[in-house]
Design an enzyme around this catalytic site. Structure first.
Site, PDB file in Angstrom:
ATOM      1  N   LYS A 247       0.864  -1.184   0.000  1.00 49.30           N
ATOM      2  CA  LYS A 247       0.000   0.000   0.000  1.00 49.30           C
ATOM      3  C   LYS A 247       0.894   1.225   0.000  1.00 49.30           C
ATOM      4  O   LYS A 247       1.754   1.380   0.867  1.00 49.30           O
ATOM      5  CB  LYS A 247      -0.888   0.005   1.260  1.00 49.30           C
ATOM      6  CG  LYS A 247      -1.615   1.335   1.502  1.00 49.30           C
ATOM      7  CD  LYS A 247      -2.462   1.324   2.789  1.00 49.30           C
ATOM      8  CE  LYS A 247      -3.038   2.720   3.078  1.00 49.30           C
ATOM      9  NZ  LYS A 247      -3.847   2.762   4.321  1.00 49.30           N
ATOM     10  N   ASP A 252      -2.772  10.464   3.018  1.00 49.15           N
ATOM     11  CA  ASP A 252      -4.136  10.013   3.292  1.00 49.15           C
ATOM     12  C   ASP A 252      -4.898  11.082   4.067  1.00 49.15           C
ATOM     13  O   ASP A 252      -4.734  11.225   5.272  1.00 49.15           O
ATOM     14  CB  ASP A 252      -4.081   8.693   4.090  1.00 49.15           C
ATOM     15  CG  ASP A 252      -5.468   8.102   4.335  1.00 49.15           C
ATOM     16  OD1 ASP A 252      -6.446   8.603   3.743  1.00 49.15           O
ATOM     17  OD2 ASP A 252      -5.559   7.120   5.112  1.00 49.15           O
ATOM     18  N   LYS A 259     -10.239  12.858   7.761  1.00 45.04           N
ATOM     19  CA  LYS A 259      -9.600  12.625   9.057  1.00 45.04           C
ATOM     20  C   LYS A 259      -9.630  13.904   9.892  1.00 45.04           C
ATOM     21  O   LYS A 259      -9.742  15.002   9.347  1.00 45.04           O
ATOM     22  CB  LYS A 259      -8.124  12.242   8.829  1.00 45.04           C
ATOM     23  CG  LYS A 259      -7.920  10.858   8.284  1.00 45.04           C
ATOM     24  CD  LYS A 259      -6.440  10.514   8.245  1.00 45.04           C
ATOM     25  CE  LYS A 259      -6.219   9.108   7.718  1.00 45.04           C
ATOM     26  NZ  LYS A 259      -6.786   8.049   8.573  1.00 45.04           N
ATOM     27  N   ASP A 270       1.842   6.930   4.978  1.00 47.02           N
ATOM     28  CA  ASP A 270       0.879   5.897   4.597  1.00 47.02           C
ATOM     29  C   ASP A 270       1.314   5.129   3.340  1.00 47.02           C
ATOM     30  O   ASP A 270       0.595   4.261   2.865  1.00 47.02           O
ATOM     31  CB  ASP A 270      -0.509   6.533   4.408  1.00 47.02           C
ATOM     32  CG  ASP A 270      -1.655   5.581   4.689  1.00 47.02           C
ATOM     33  OD1 ASP A 270      -1.423   4.556   5.358  1.00 47.02           O
ATOM     34  OD2 ASP A 270      -2.774   5.863   4.232  1.00 47.02           O
ATOM     35  N   ASP A 329     -12.099   6.668   4.099  1.00 49.66           N
ATOM     36  CA  ASP A 329     -10.831   6.572   4.826  1.00 49.66           C
ATOM     37  C   ASP A 329     -10.362   5.119   4.941  1.00 49.66           C
ATOM     38  O   ASP A 329      -9.231   4.869   5.342  1.00 49.66           O
ATOM     39  CB  ASP A 329     -10.981   7.217   6.218  1.00 49.66           C
ATOM     40  CG  ASP A 329      -9.642   7.556   6.861  1.00 49.66           C
ATOM     41  OD1 ASP A 329      -8.616   7.494   6.157  1.00 49.66           O
ATOM     42  OD2 ASP A 329      -9.636   7.884   8.060  1.00 49.66           O
ATOM     43  N   GLU A 331      -9.374   3.321   2.631  1.00 51.07           N
ATOM     44  CA  GLU A 331      -8.955   3.303   1.229  1.00 51.07           C
ATOM     45  C   GLU A 331      -7.877   2.266   0.950  1.00 51.07           C
ATOM     46  O   GLU A 331      -7.733   1.801  -0.180  1.00 51.07           O
ATOM     47  CB  GLU A 331      -8.456   4.698   0.804  1.00 51.07           C
ATOM     48  CG  GLU A 331      -6.983   5.012   1.112  1.00 51.07           C
ATOM     49  CD  GLU A 331      -6.649   5.061   2.605  1.00 51.07           C
ATOM     50  OE1 GLU A 331      -7.582   5.176   3.409  1.00 51.07           O
ATOM     51  OE2 GLU A 331      -5.458   4.955   2.957  1.00 51.07           O
ATOM     52  N   ARG A 333      -7.536  -0.869   1.849  1.00 50.68           N
ATOM     53  CA  ARG A 333      -8.042  -2.177   1.405  1.00 50.68           C
ATOM     54  C   ARG A 333      -8.564  -2.104  -0.033  1.00 50.68           C
ATOM     55  O   ARG A 333      -8.566  -3.099  -0.733  1.00 50.68           O
ATOM     56  CB  ARG A 333      -9.093  -2.687   2.390  1.00 50.68           C
ATOM     57  CG  ARG A 333     -10.333  -1.854   2.491  1.00 50.68           C
ATOM     58  CD  ARG A 333     -11.085  -2.099   3.797  1.00 50.68           C
ATOM     59  NE  ARG A 333     -10.405  -1.475   4.926  1.00 50.68           N
ATOM     60  CZ  ARG A 333     -10.831  -1.539   6.187  1.00 50.68           C
ATOM     61  NH1 ARG A 333     -11.918  -2.197   6.489  1.00 50.68           N
ATOM     62  NH2 ARG A 333     -10.161  -0.953   7.143  1.00 50.68           N
TER      63      ARG A 333
END
Ligand code: BES
Ligand code: MN
Ligand code: ZN
Length: 482
Positions: A247, A252, A259, A270, A329, A331, A333
């Site tokens: 990932k 993010d 967030k 991230d 959020d 995201e 996965r």
């Protein structure tokens, strides 16, 4: 760092002669010259403490505290060596190995190198004032042999790769865009004859049917990249293609499910899973490990804009599975869903993904351990063992098929957020499992150890990226080659 060995301390002319001191302090390991100059009570084994003794013109001995003797392990030596690296007192260090420890000379050498190279890392690359810290240039293993030196040289390459992964994590999101991350992958391909790289842009990502990945990257002015790296060694072990999936959300924001502001700057980290996968494949190639390896990194910025994907959207992933978006959020996965499937479709036999996936794993395991889940206990345990043997601590977590029910959607095949705030890392893994195809897969949620908000106080004391995953990857690949 140049690495040599010598039979005894008298045979070296280093800037510094260093060794670990455990609590309780026992006699010897103190060289006679030290014993004359230091009172016994000045020598303590407190972890991270150093005592510098000037034993002659230009000659210093450093006693590096390594904690309780009963707890002596590779981490104690890493901490002690890091304290020596942080002194930055000399470009050359001679480290005295200790045959009373429950670690072989090679294991000690390896831990010392980890401590020196990782502990000496300087995250302040963007400071314009003050002096930048340099790593030691030469290490002499006193009491070592060729095997210890070889282990140390290997460890040095791996730790240097981990430091490069830290550089990627620490690069600010206005610099490290998905395209720039792809540039780093291309650079590795240029440096190693066995490595090739590809980077697919938004149109190609859409054309492949990667509806989940494409949606996440859509609102950013920085277009996403599917980064694909391959290591094809000349004489590979049979029947294995190691699939490393990462990932890489370069920032993010949470998207429309925005967030909160506190600590949002850490979301530059991230992309740490993707960074570890890229540098991990690089070091597999550098070490010439004869395991075919396919790295697939989904790089995108989870931004906000008029074109952003929304809660309520239904996306179709590359494998045909439909996904109801409940939270933008969640995201990670979504991008992994398409990257995992792509890796399997392109021949990966043994999959491992690396992702800063949930804040909940950090609350559960803290900043030391990653959580490892999977569809095959033997493979998961192998991944966990590789992590622990390498210094990247990893802990197994269960993934029972009954976790699946909470990601049932009324409208689509799955939803990207579980119905209840329970076992968040496990439901995330349960979601990923829908996209891994046939064969062993392990999922490493490294949101805790990959990027430090505050110092951990050990050899990885620097804020920001830790390079978590690179050492695990090297260890895992070497194990597969055996
Ligand atoms: N990137 C975050 C996870 C994260 C949190 C990494 C803290 C490092 C430190 C991820 O994309 C995320 O936002 N996860 C959500 C999942 C939730 C919506 C199910 C989270 O952890 O809150
Ligand atoms: Mn998120
Ligand atoms: Zn994220």
């Amino acid at each position: 760092m140049e690495i040599d060995y010598a039979a005894d301390p008298g045979a070296v002319e280093p800037g510094i002669l260093a060794y670990a001191v455990f609590d309780p302090v026992v006699d010897p390991p103190l060289a006679p010259e030290v014993r004359e100059l230091v009172a016994p009570e000045e020598i303590r084994g407190d972890s991270g403490q150093t005592v510098v003794v000037h034993t002659g013109p230009g000659r210093r001995v450093v006693l590096a505290g390594a904690g309780r003797r009963a707890d002596a392990d590779a981490d104690s030596l890493r901490d002690a060596a890091a304290a020596v690296a942080r002194l930055r007192a000399a470009a050359e260090i001679a480290w005295v190995l200790d045959d009373t420890l429950p670690l072989t000379p090679a294991e000690q050498a390896r831990a010392v190198v980890d401590g020196l190279v990782l502990g000496g890392y300087d995250p302040g690359k963007w400071k314009t004032t003050g002096e930048r810290r340099a790593l030691p240039e030469r290490l002499v293993l006193v009491g070592g042999d060729e095997a210890a030196a070889a282990a140390a040289r290997r460890a040095e390459r791996v730790a240097a790769a981990a430091n490069r992964a830290r550089d990627l994590s620490n690069r600010p999101p206005n610099d490290l865009t998905p395209a720039r991350l792809a540039d780093r992958a291309a650079e590795l391909a240029g440096a190693h004859a066995t490595v090739t790289s590809e980077a697919l842009g938004p149109d190609e990502i859409e054309a492949l049917g990667m509806g989940a990945f494409a949606a996440v990257g859509r609102a950013s002015r920085q277009p996403p990249r599917l980064i694909v790296l391959r290591h094809e060694p000349p004489d590979p072990v049979d029947g294995i293609v190691l699939g490393l999936v990462g990932k890489a959300i370069t920032f993010d924001t949470g998207g429309i499910s925005l967030k909160s502001r506190d600590g949002m700057e850490d979301m530059k980290g991230d992309m740490s899973g993707g960074g570890a996968v890229i540098e991990g494949l690089g070091v597999i190639a550098e070490l010439g490990i004869p395991v075919r390896t396919l790295a697939v990194v989904a790089a995108a910025e989870n931004a906000i804009g008029g074109d952003a994907f929304r809660p309520g959207d239904i996306l179709t992933a590359m494998n045909g599975t439909t996904i109801e978006v409940v939270d933008t959020d969640a995201e990670g996965r979504l991008v992994l869903a398409d990257a995992l499937w792509y890796a399997r479709m392109h021949g990966a036999t043994h999959l491992v993904d690396f992702a800063t996936l949930t804040g909940a794993i950090e609350r559960a395991l803290g900043d030391l351990y990653s959580g490892v889940m999977g569809n095959d206990d033997a493979w998961r345990d192998r991944v966990v063992a590789a992590g622990n043997a390498s210094g990247d601590h990893a802990w197994p977590l269960p993934l029972h098929r009954r976790y699946r029910r909470l990601i049932d959607s009324s409208f689509a095949d799955v939803k990207n957020l579980s119905a209840r705030a329970l076992a968040v890392p496990l439901y995330a893994a349960s979601f990923l499992e829908e996209f891994v195809g046939e064969g062993p897969w392990a999922h490493i949620d490294l949101a805790g150890p990959a990027f430090l908000r505050v110092s951990r106080g050990d050899y990885l004391s620097q804020q920001g990226g830790t390079g978590y995953g690179v050492r695990l990857i090297a260890e895992l690949a070497e194990g597969l080659a055996r």
